[in-house]
Design a protein around this motif. Structure first.
Motif, PDB file in Angstrom:
ATOM      1  N   THR A   1       0.863  -1.189   0.000  1.00 26.52           N
ATOM      2  CA  THR A   1       0.000   0.000   0.000  1.00 26.52           C
ATOM      3  C   THR A   1       0.899   1.239   0.000  1.00 26.52           C
ATOM      4  O   THR A   1       2.090   1.148  -0.258  1.00 26.52           O
ATOM      5  CB  THR A   1      -0.928  -0.009   1.224  1.00 26.52           C
ATOM      6  OG1 THR A   1      -0.102  -0.047   2.378  1.00 26.52           O
ATOM      7  CG2 THR A   1      -1.860  -1.205   1.200  1.00 26.52           C
TER       8      THR A   1
ATOM      9  N   SER B   1       1.442   5.615  -1.055  1.00 23.12           N
ATOM     10  CA  SER B   1       1.240   6.472  -2.228  1.00 23.12           C
ATOM     11  C   SER B   1       1.885   5.895  -3.477  1.00 23.12           C
ATOM     12  O   SER B   1       1.358   6.031  -4.580  1.00 23.12           O
ATOM     13  CB  SER B   1       1.875   7.849  -2.009  1.00 23.12           C
ATOM     14  OG  SER B   1       1.309   8.475  -0.911  1.00 23.12           O
TER      15      SER B   1
ATOM     16  N   GLU C   1       0.014   3.532  -6.024  1.00 20.18           N
ATOM     17  CA  GLU C   1      -1.342   3.904  -6.465  1.00 20.18           C
ATOM     18  C   GLU C   1      -1.440   3.959  -7.989  1.00 20.18           C
ATOM     19  O   GLU C   1      -2.395   3.471  -8.586  1.00 20.18           O
ATOM     20  CB  GLU C   1      -1.756   5.260  -5.871  1.00 20.18           C
ATOM     21  CG  GLU C   1      -2.098   5.171  -4.393  1.00 20.18           C
ATOM     22  CD  GLU C   1      -2.470   6.516  -3.783  1.00 20.18           C
ATOM     23  OE1 GLU C   1      -2.642   7.510  -4.535  1.00 20.18           O
ATOM     24  OE2 GLU C   1      -2.588   6.585  -2.547  1.00 20.18           O
TER      25      GLU C   1
ATOM     26  N   TYR D   1      -1.451   0.514  -9.545  1.00 19.88           N
ATOM     27  CA  TYR D   1      -2.759  -0.138  -9.453  1.00 19.88           C
ATOM     28  C   TYR D   1      -3.729   0.463 -10.472  1.00 19.88           C
ATOM     29  O   TYR D   1      -4.520  -0.269 -11.085  1.00 19.88           O
ATOM     30  CB  TYR D   1      -3.298  -0.057  -8.021  1.00 19.88           C
ATOM     31  CG  TYR D   1      -2.448  -0.833  -7.029  1.00 19.88           C
ATOM     32  CD1 TYR D   1      -1.749  -1.974  -7.429  1.00 19.88           C
ATOM     33  CD2 TYR D   1      -2.320  -0.447  -5.696  1.00 19.88           C
ATOM     34  CE1 TYR D   1      -0.956  -2.693  -6.543  1.00 19.88           C
ATOM     35  CE2 TYR D   1      -1.531  -1.163  -4.799  1.00 19.88           C
ATOM     36  CZ  TYR D   1      -0.847  -2.279  -5.236  1.00 19.88           C
ATOM     37  OH  TYR D   1      -0.061  -2.995  -4.361  1.00 19.88           O
TER      38      TYR D   1
ATOM     39  N   PHE E   1      -7.775   0.419   1.548  1.00 20.17           N
ATOM     40  CA  PHE E   1      -6.913   0.946   0.482  1.00 20.17           C
ATOM     41  C   PHE E   1      -6.905  -0.006  -0.714  1.00 20.17           C
ATOM     42  O   PHE E   1      -7.058   0.411  -1.866  1.00 20.17           O
ATOM     43  CB  PHE E   1      -5.486   1.128   1.029  1.00 20.17           C
ATOM     44  CG  PHE E   1      -4.483   1.583  -0.007  1.00 20.17           C
ATOM     45  CD1 PHE E   1      -4.063   2.914  -0.066  1.00 20.17           C
ATOM     46  CD2 PHE E   1      -3.941   0.678  -0.925  1.00 20.17           C
ATOM     47  CE1 PHE E   1      -3.126   3.329  -1.032  1.00 20.17           C
ATOM     48  CE2 PHE E   1      -3.017   1.091  -1.885  1.00 20.17           C
ATOM     49  CZ  PHE E   1      -2.609   2.417  -1.937  1.00 20.17           C
TER      50      PHE E   1
ATOM     51  N   HIS F   1      -8.240   0.989  -4.354  1.00 18.47           N
ATOM     52  CA  HIS F   1      -7.280   1.270  -5.426  1.00 18.47           C
ATOM     53  C   HIS F   1      -7.132   0.151  -6.432  1.00 18.47           C
ATOM     54  O   HIS F   1      -6.718   0.382  -7.567  1.00 18.47           O
ATOM     55  CB  HIS F   1      -5.911   1.616  -4.833  1.00 18.47           C
ATOM     56  CG  HIS F   1      -5.902   2.958  -4.175  1.00 18.47           C
ATOM     57  ND1 HIS F   1      -5.772   4.136  -4.875  1.00 18.47           N
ATOM     58  CD2 HIS F   1      -6.066   3.312  -2.882  1.00 18.47           C
ATOM     59  CE1 HIS F   1      -5.831   5.164  -4.052  1.00 18.47           C
ATOM     60  NE2 HIS F   1      -6.011   4.684  -2.827  1.00 18.47           N
TER      61      HIS F   1
END
Ligand code: F6R
Length: 251
Positions: free
Chosen positions: A40, A42, A45, A48, A87, A91
């Motif tokens: 997970t 930033s 992101e 994903y 998350f 995402h």
């Protein structure tokens, strides 16, 4: 002395995401029932988002995939909007055809953390081990929540977060106030991560430059947990130019 780590430098964060998603897509096209490890934060992101695009536009399927996530905050249940389960749903999982029952995120509210961690390890073994684990890196070199000092053979366990990690995760991106950040987490160990057959670590931006240099070119030491990947047979760092800025040697 630099180890085996391969470093791929991309012009920017979008290039990192495209490259990383491409590595996953290649694996899934050759092994549709692959076992993947996820992170997970930033940094992944955009990766994903790119995987979701490949699913939507290029029929990339995750229908047979099993996934394991690196970590989860201790004390948050999966419905909490800062939980890593939330998350991942937001995402990635909600945008592809992965089956929810094939996604494994540690339970931050488990009655017995040691049993929860042991069950996680057993599940990985039962799945045949992880084919490809995606990692991020903390500014202090942490991988998952293995903070500096974590042993190379550490397994999934309840760990304490360092003040620098608490501060990094409450800089407005995730938690607004350091007081809201859980002090502990369940985290895959460095030994757990090292058993994956392939590792891909992503880093973008200038705040990661020192950690990337220490991990790829510094000594093999728990002082920089990511350096403990140096003797892995298939580990690639995919970084942007800013995160590569501290490297001394061409890779
Ligand atoms: C998250 C994780 C952490 C992050 C690291 C970097 O699952 O394992 O080690 O990868 O803290 O986080 P970002 O990408 O937010 O800078």
């Amino acid at each position: 002395m630099p180890g085996n780590i391969k470093v791929t430098v991309c012009p920017d964060a979008q290039g990192v995401a495209r490259k990383a998603a491409g590595v996953f897509a290649a694996l899934l096209r050759s092994k549709p029932a692959a076992v993947i490890g996820l992170a997970t934060g930033s940094t992944p992101e955009q990766t994903y988002a790119e995987l979701a695009r490949l699913h939507r536009e290029e029929k990339l399927s995750l229908a047979k995939v099993s996934s394991f996530n690196l970590d989860e905050y201790w004390g948050l249940d999966g419905d909490h909007d800062q939980s890593y389960r939330h998350f991942m749903n937001t995402h990635l999982f909600n945008h592809v055809d992965i089956r929810p029952w094939n996604t494994c995120v540690l339970n931050g509210k488990a009655a017995n953390p040691a049993l929860e961690c042991q069950a996680f390890e057993t599940k990985i073994l039962a799945a045949g081990g992880v084919d490809l684990w995606l990692l991020g890196i903390g500014g202090n070199g942490h991988i998952a929540f293995n903070e500096p000092g974590s042993p190379v053979d550490s397994r999934t366990r309840l760990v304490s977060l360092t003040p620098s990690t608490i501060a990094a995760n409450s800089d407005g991106r995730f938690f607004k106030d350091p007081a809201e950040v859980p002090r502990c987490a369940l985290s895959a160990g460095i030994g757990t991560i090292r058993e994956a057959r392939q590792l891909v670590l992503l880093a973008t931006g200038p705040k990661k430059a020192a950690a990337i240099a220490a991990a790829a070119e510094g000594s093999f030491s728990p002082d920089c947990p990511a350096s403990l990947l140096q003797d892995h047979p298939d580990c690639t760092f995919i970084v942007d130019r800013e995160a590569a800025a501290g490297l001394k040697h061409p890779h």
